[in-house]
Design a protein around this motif. Structure first.
Motif, mmCIF file in Angstrom:
data_model
loop_
_atom_site.group_PDB
_atom_site.id
_atom_site.type_symbol
_atom_site.label_atom_id
_atom_site.label_comp_id
_atom_site.label_asym_id
_atom_site.label_seq_id
_atom_site.Cartn_x
_atom_site.Cartn_y
_atom_site.Cartn_z
ATOM 1 N N UNK A 99 3.203 10.410 8.229
ATOM 2 C CA UNK A 99 1.745 10.361 8.304
ATOM 3 C C UNK A 99 1.200 8.938 8.316
ATOM 4 N N UNK A 100 1.829 8.042 7.549
ATOM 5 C CA UNK A 100 1.279 6.692 7.412
ATOM 6 C C UNK A 100 1.631 5.803 8.597
ATOM 7 N N UNK A 101 2.665 6.151 9.375
ATOM 8 C CA UNK A 101 3.061 5.350 10.530
ATOM 9 C C UNK A 101 3.202 6.241 11.758
ATOM 10 N N UNK A 102 2.688 5.744 12.876
ATOM 11 C CA UNK A 102 2.837 6.430 14.155
ATOM 12 C C UNK A 102 3.416 5.427 15.144
ATOM 13 N N UNK A 103 4.670 5.636 15.533
ATOM 14 C CA UNK A 103 5.394 4.716 16.409
ATOM 15 C C UNK A 103 5.376 3.292 15.827
ATOM 16 N N UNK A 104 5.486 3.221 14.490
ATOM 17 C CA UNK A 104 5.531 1.931 13.823
ATOM 18 C C UNK A 104 4.198 1.279 13.571
ATOM 19 N N UNK A 105 3.099 1.945 13.913
ATOM 20 C CA UNK A 105 1.760 1.385 13.705
ATOM 21 C C UNK A 105 1.103 2.092 12.524
ATOM 22 N N UNK A 106 0.605 1.351 11.522
ATOM 23 C CA UNK A 106 -0.021 1.980 10.350
ATOM 24 C C UNK A 106 -1.212 2.838 10.724
ATOM 25 N N UNK A 142 0.827 -1.200 0.000
ATOM 26 C CA UNK A 142 0.000 0.000 0.000
ATOM 27 C C UNK A 142 0.864 1.254 0.000
ATOM 28 N N UNK A 143 1.991 1.210 0.718
ATOM 29 C CA UNK A 143 2.920 2.340 0.720
ATOM 30 C C UNK A 143 3.482 2.585 -0.674
ATOM 31 N N UNK A 144 3.774 1.522 -1.410
ATOM 32 C CA UNK A 144 4.264 1.692 -2.781
ATOM 33 C C UNK A 144 3.205 2.342 -3.667
ATOM 34 N N UNK A 145 1.918 1.994 -3.454
ATOM 35 C CA UNK A 145 0.836 2.622 -4.218
ATOM 36 C C UNK A 145 0.730 4.109 -3.873
ATOM 37 N N UNK A 146 0.916 4.445 -2.589
ATOM 38 C CA UNK A 146 0.855 5.850 -2.182
ATOM 39 C C UNK A 146 1.951 6.643 -2.867
ATOM 40 N N UNK A 147 3.164 6.112 -2.861
ATOM 41 C CA UNK A 147 4.289 6.809 -3.499
ATOM 42 C C UNK A 147 4.061 6.949 -5.000
ATOM 43 N N UNK A 148 3.559 5.909 -5.643
ATOM 44 C CA UNK A 148 3.299 5.972 -7.080
ATOM 45 C C UNK A 148 2.237 7.008 -7.414
#
Length: 428
Positions: free
Chosen positions: A115-122, A84-90
């Motif tokens: 924004x997508x991670x807070x203390x390692x939690x999505x 999902x992170x790769x889709x966000x970057x694309x």
């Protein structure tokens, strides 16, 4: 959950490095690069353990997105997050994610990671939502955001319906629903079904005013089983795997098997599924190979459509493999046209339209050139491609489609079905 996240190129260079917990050091990431990327072992397994550290990674062309952790985590969730992170970057780089994009926009990527991670939690992983308040213009563009827009964004982020913007209006309210299935089939040379499954999806196109709630009922076996006890009727299908869009209310579905959702605006995939029981095979195929002489081969092929007479298959293509040393093909068909295509090493029989419960045939006389007699021809399987509107191989059906909105407006609704050939193979 995630201790650190990195973007690494194929040379093992760390392009982006973001730490969320103190239990992971940069030297451990460097150790991963030295041991794994240099030996190309990263492509063999998405999960690698080194000194009690788990390295979970995916490859997007020449970029590796790496998440590290020292705790017992849900690996499937981490992998899903990385994709999902790769889709966000694309979505920010016009569908491209490579080393050049990362180097030019590393500040933007760091902002996305915050924004997508807070203390390692999505946290937020919706590209459309992130693009509303993370923009490439920096502080100058942020300063132009009005207070009303900021409040709207805040409400969208914290609310339950982040996928649908408020205030939508259409002069004509329309909802299009498509059931699209791909049939994957493997039949042996003795006409035994070795594998049969259907991979399907529910595609929706929404043009609705306001914030409507929609409901879809399907002939799922669990629901039909309850009805059968009351009505003494049998029916329904068994769905093996299902995946829903985030807009679907899962508790409601678990309770009464009704798909309840507030739809995103425009086109989206509501659900994907897989079915492997009681598959209705749309075509029966009989193939006969015979050697007329040393340099001549005859192929006889019969196809019968096994669906209702009021249903028509379209764009049917049957790829019949022929030997590499084929020099000439003379074919005769009962319907459609057949042509030897050298690049495909096949005789491709194309039929524009085929009515249900109809049998048609193809006969090919193949002339062969000189070849090495020690090399035997291993016959590849016959493959079919097709589209059949108003037909589903799984028997999947929509029982009802409802749109409920406070304004109680009229909605035009359309439901369509389409079955097409996936890996539809017949061994020879």
């Amino acid at each position: 959950m995630i201790s650190s996240l990195s973007f690494i190129n194929q040379k093992g260079e760390i392009l982006i490095y973001r730490v969320y917990k103190d239990d992971i050091s940069r030297s451990e990431i460097t150790q991963f690069c030295a041991k794994m990327i240099a030996t190309k072992e990263n492509k063999e397994s998405p999960i690698i353990n080194i000194d009690q550290t788990s390295f979970i990674h995916i490859s997007i062309k020449d970029i590796i997105i790496l998440a590290t952790t020292k705790t017992d985590v849900n690996v499937a969730m981490v992998l899903e997050f990385l994709y999902q992170l790769s889709k966000i970057c694309k979505s920010y780089f016009q569908g491209i994610l490579d080393e050049n994009c990362i180097k030019k926009s590393f500040v933007l990527i760091y902002e996305i990671l915050d924004e997508v991670l807070d203390y390692g939690i999505p946290q937020i992983a919706d590209p459309n939502l992130l693009q509303k308040f993370i923009q490439e213009g920096g502080m100058q563009q942020e300063a132009t955001i009005s207070i009303d827009k900021f409040r709207s964004l805040t409400g969208t982020i914290t609310g339950a319906v982040s996928w649908r913007p408020p205030g939508l209006h259409y002069d004509k309210n329309e909802l299009y629903l498509d059931i699209i299935e791909s049939v994957n089939l493997l039949i042996s040379a003795k006409d035994t079904v070795l594998r049969a499954e259907v991979v399907g999806s529910i595609e929706l196109k929404s043009k609705l005013t306001g914030m409507p709630e929609c409901q879809i009922g399907m002939n799922d076996k669990l629901l039909m089983g309850k009805q059968a006890r009351m009505t003494k009727q049998n029916g329904g299908i068994v769905i093996d795997d299902m995946k829903f869009h985030p807009c679907v209310g899962l508790p409601k579905f678990e309770k009464d098997r009704t798909i309840t959702f507030i739809p995103p605006d425009g086109h989206f995939q509501l659900m994907s599924y897989r079915i492997s029981e009681n598959i209705n095979i749309p075509f029966k195929v009989n193939v006969f190979y015979s050697e007329i002489s040393e340099n001549k081969l005859e192929i006889r092929l019969k196809i019968k459509s096994i669906y209702d007479k009021n249903v028509y298959g379209t764009n049917i293509a049957v790829k019949v493999p022929v030997p590499k040393n084929t020099v000439n093909v003379v074919s005769a068909t009962g319907l459609g046209k057949a042509k030897h295509e050298i690049e495909e090493q096949s005789v491709i029989w194309r039929i524009k339209k085929l009515q249900g419960d109809v049998e048609t045939s193809l006969r090919c006389e193949i002339s062969l050139g000189a070849t090495n007699r020690d090399q035997t021809w291993s016959k590849p399987p016959l493959k079919m491609e097709f589209q059949i509107p108003m037909f589903t191989s799984s028997g999947f059906r929509v029982r009802f489609l409802k749109v409920m909105e406070k304004g109680a407006y009229k909605t035009n609704k359309w439901i369509r079905y389409l079955t097409r050939g996936g890996d539809y193979l017949h061994r020879l």
